[in-house]
Design a protein around this motif. Structure first.
Motif, PDB file in Angstrom:
ATOM      1  N   THR A  88       0.826  -1.215   0.000  1.00  0.00           N
ATOM      2  CA  THR A  88       0.000   0.000   0.000  1.00  0.00           C
ATOM      3  C   THR A  88       0.857   1.260   0.000  1.00  0.00           C
ATOM      4  OG1 THR A  88      -0.261  -0.124   2.408  1.00  0.00           O
ATOM      5  CG2 THR A  88      -2.009  -1.116   1.066  1.00  0.00           C
ATOM      6  N   GLN A  89       1.177   1.800   1.148  1.00  0.00           N
ATOM      7  CA  GLN A  89       1.810   3.116   1.260  1.00  0.00           C
ATOM      8  C   GLN A  89       3.324   3.131   1.106  1.00  0.00           C
ATOM      9  OE1 GLN A  89       0.820   5.008   4.965  1.00  0.00           O
ATOM     10  NE2 GLN A  89      -1.332   4.456   4.815  1.00  0.00           N
ATOM     11  N   LEU A  90       3.974   2.047   1.452  1.00  0.00           N
ATOM     12  CA  LEU A  90       5.433   2.047   1.562  1.00  0.00           C
ATOM     13  C   LEU A  90       6.081   1.184   0.484  1.00  0.00           C
ATOM     14  CD1 LEU A  90       5.584   1.595   5.439  1.00  0.00           C
ATOM     15  CD2 LEU A  90       5.837   3.730   4.161  1.00  0.00           C
ATOM     16  N   GLU A  91       7.350   1.452   0.254  1.00  0.00           N
ATOM     17  CA  GLU A  91       8.126   0.616  -0.660  1.00  0.00           C
ATOM     18  C   GLU A  91       8.336  -0.759  -0.012  1.00  0.00           C
ATOM     19  OE1 GLU A  91       9.234   1.365  -3.775  1.00  0.00           O
ATOM     20  OE2 GLU A  91       7.998   3.154  -3.522  1.00  0.00           O
ATOM     21  N   PRO A  92       8.425  -1.809  -0.822  1.00  0.00           N
ATOM     22  CA  PRO A  92       8.685  -3.137  -0.255  1.00  0.00           C
ATOM     23  C   PRO A  92       9.941  -3.148   0.612  1.00  0.00           C
ATOM     24  CG  PRO A  92       8.136  -3.326  -2.579  1.00  0.00           C
ATOM     25  CD  PRO A  92       8.292  -1.853  -2.277  1.00  0.00           C
ATOM     26  N   ASN A  93       9.838  -3.868   1.724  1.00  0.00           N
ATOM     27  CA  ASN A  93      10.948  -4.077   2.663  1.00  0.00           C
ATOM     28  C   ASN A  93      11.305  -2.839   3.488  1.00  0.00           C
ATOM     29  OD1 ASN A  93      12.560  -6.134   3.720  1.00  0.00           O
ATOM     30  ND2 ASN A  93      14.341  -5.385   2.627  1.00  0.00           N
ATOM     31  N   THR A  94      10.404  -1.870   3.575  1.00  0.00           N
ATOM     32  CA  THR A  94      10.655  -0.683   4.407  1.00  0.00           C
ATOM     33  C   THR A  94      10.656  -1.077   5.880  1.00  0.00           C
ATOM     34  OG1 THR A  94       9.614   0.786   2.797  1.00  0.00           O
ATOM     35  CG2 THR A  94       9.787   1.605   5.058  1.00  0.00           C
ATOM     36  N   LEU A  95      11.702  -0.701   6.585  1.00  0.00           N
ATOM     37  CA  LEU A  95      11.804  -0.951   8.026  1.00  0.00           C
ATOM     38  C   LEU A  95      10.876   0.021   8.746  1.00  0.00           C
ATOM     39  CD1 LEU A  95      13.087  -2.219  10.531  1.00  0.00           C
ATOM     40  CD2 LEU A  95      15.051  -0.726  10.190  1.00  0.00           C
ATOM     41  N   THR A  96       9.839  -0.508   9.409  1.00  0.00           N
ATOM     42  CA  THR A  96       8.856   0.366  10.039  1.00  0.00           C
ATOM     43  C   THR A  96       9.023   0.463  11.549  1.00  0.00           C
ATOM     44  OG1 THR A  96       7.253  -1.451  10.168  1.00  0.00           O
ATOM     45  CG2 THR A  96       7.124   0.020   8.243  1.00  0.00           C
ATOM     46  N   CYS A  97       9.268  -0.662  12.214  1.00  0.00           N
ATOM     47  CA  CYS A  97       9.408  -0.596  13.675  1.00  0.00           C
ATOM     48  C   CYS A  97      10.139  -1.816  14.219  1.00  0.00           C
ATOM     49  CB  CYS A  97       8.046  -0.432  14.348  1.00  0.00           C
ATOM     50  SG  CYS A  97       6.848  -1.703  13.997  1.00  0.00           S
ATOM     51  N   VAL A  98      10.572  -1.675  15.472  1.00  0.00           N
ATOM     52  CA  VAL A  98      11.274  -2.735  16.178  1.00  0.00           C
ATOM     53  C   VAL A  98      10.713  -2.815  17.591  1.00  0.00           C
ATOM     54  CG1 VAL A  98      13.503  -3.483  17.118  1.00  0.00           C
ATOM     55  CG2 VAL A  98      13.407  -2.422  14.848  1.00  0.00           C
ATOM     56  N   CYS A  99      10.349  -4.027  18.006  1.00  0.00           N
ATOM     57  CA  CYS A  99       9.930  -4.249  19.396  1.00  0.00           C
ATOM     58  C   CYS A  99      11.155  -4.733  20.159  1.00  0.00           C
ATOM     59  CB  CYS A  99       8.817  -5.291  19.465  1.00  0.00           C
ATOM     60  SG  CYS A  99       8.289  -5.634  21.153  1.00  0.00           S
ATOM     61  N   ILE A 100      11.542  -3.970  21.175  1.00  0.00           N
ATOM     62  CA  ILE A 100      12.752  -4.346  21.921  1.00  0.00           C
ATOM     63  C   ILE A 100      12.429  -5.138  23.183  1.00  0.00           C
ATOM     64  CG2 ILE A 100      14.135  -2.469  20.979  1.00  0.00           C
ATOM     65  CD1 ILE A 100      13.751  -1.059  23.737  1.00  0.00           C
ATOM     66  N   GLY A 101      11.140  -5.323  23.483  1.00  0.00           N
ATOM     67  CA  GLY A 101      10.769  -6.177  24.596  1.00  0.00           C
ATOM     68  C   GLY A 101      10.021  -5.470  25.703  1.00  0.00           C
ATOM     69  N   ILE A 102       9.881  -6.201  26.803  1.00  0.00           N
ATOM     70  CA  ILE A 102       9.153  -5.728  27.985  1.00  0.00           C
ATOM     71  C   ILE A 102      10.158  -5.468  29.093  1.00  0.00           C
ATOM     72  CG2 ILE A 102       7.442  -6.338  29.739  1.00  0.00           C
ATOM     73  CD1 ILE A 102       6.154  -8.149  27.558  1.00  0.00           C
ATOM     74  N   TYR A 103      10.067  -4.283  29.673  1.00  0.00           N
ATOM     75  CA  TYR A 103      10.983  -3.897  30.745  1.00  0.00           C
ATOM     76  C   TYR A 103      10.177  -3.394  31.937  1.00  0.00           C
ATOM     77  CZ  TYR A 103      14.507  -3.948  27.078  1.00  0.00           C
ATOM     78  OH  TYR A 103      15.333  -4.325  26.052  1.00  0.00           O
ATOM     79  N   ASP A 104      10.720  -3.592  33.129  1.00  0.00           N
ATOM     80  CA  ASP A 104      10.098  -3.074  34.344  1.00  0.00           C
ATOM     81  C   ASP A 104      10.740  -1.728  34.657  1.00  0.00           C
ATOM     82  OD1 ASP A 104       9.248  -2.469  36.973  1.00  0.00           O
ATOM     83  OD2 ASP A 104       8.947  -4.604  37.376  1.00  0.00           O
ATOM     84  N   ARG A 105       9.940  -0.672  34.548  1.00  0.00           N
ATOM     85  CA  ARG A 105      10.468   0.681  34.758  1.00  0.00           C
ATOM     86  C   ARG A 105      10.807   0.943  36.218  1.00  0.00           C
ATOM     87  NH1 ARG A 105       6.348   4.301  31.567  1.00  0.00           N
ATOM     88  NH2 ARG A 105       4.898   2.987  32.680  1.00  0.00           N
ATOM     89  N   ASP A 106      10.123   0.278  37.145  1.00  0.00           N
ATOM     90  CA  ASP A 106      10.439   0.449  38.564  1.00  0.00           C
ATOM     91  C   ASP A 106      11.807  -0.129  38.917  1.00  0.00           C
ATOM     92  OD1 ASP A 106       8.042   1.715  39.029  1.00  0.00           O
ATOM     93  OD2 ASP A 106       7.033  -0.059  39.821  1.00  0.00           O
ATOM     94  N   LEU A 107      12.210  -1.148  38.200  1.00  0.00           N
ATOM     95  CA  LEU A 107      13.512  -1.774  38.449  1.00  0.00           C
ATOM     96  C   LEU A 107      14.611  -1.161  37.596  1.00  0.00           C
ATOM     97  CD1 LEU A 107      12.408  -5.521  38.637  1.00  0.00           C
ATOM     98  CD2 LEU A 107      12.786  -3.908  40.524  1.00  0.00           C
TER      99      LEU A 107
END
Length: 127
Positions: A93-112
């Motif tokens: 649709t909107q982007l060129e093929p293979n466009t890097l859109t996002c990365v999930c780096i995981g779940i972190y505990d902000r209190d720790l």
């Protein structure tokens, strides 16, 4: 109660519509959950640990997600690292093929104070 949040970094160097962005972030969340808590890379299944149960259970947590802007060069660096969930668009649709859109780096505990320092320097994504 912990203060866990999932962190998704969005490519700030591309133009993307709100709906498309929502879909890409959804891909990152689903892929992260699948790869880390449902099926392992070797095809076996993973048992959910207490940390994940606390994150996913609506009664105990609110499943926080932090969406941050990140330059493409940093996302590419994370991709080369091989430890993170990287989402590239198919270009239908909107982007060129293979466009890097996002990365999930995981779940972190902000209190720790588990969040990496370089992530703390990124700005919230808002459009």
């Amino acid at each position: 109660m912990s203060n866990k949040a999932m962190y998704i970094l969005v490519n700030e160097d591309i133009k993307i519509g709100k709906g498309k962005l929502a879909g890409q972030v959804g891909h990152a969340v689903c892929t992260y959950m699948y790869r880390n808590y449902i099926r392992r890379y070797d095809g076996g299944f993973v048992r959910w640990n207490n940390d994940m149960l606390h994150y996913i259970d609506d009664y105990m947590e609110v499943q926080k997600k932090i969406i941050l802007k990140c330059p493409q060069w940093k996302l590419e660096e994370l991709e080369r690292d091989g430890k993170y969930i990287v989402i590239r668009d198919k270009g239908l649709t909107q982007l060129e093929p293979n466009t890097l859109t996002c990365v999930c780096i995981g779940i972190y505990d902000r209190d720790l104070d588990e969040v990496p320092n370089w992530v703390k320097e990124l700005k919230l994504y808002s459009k």
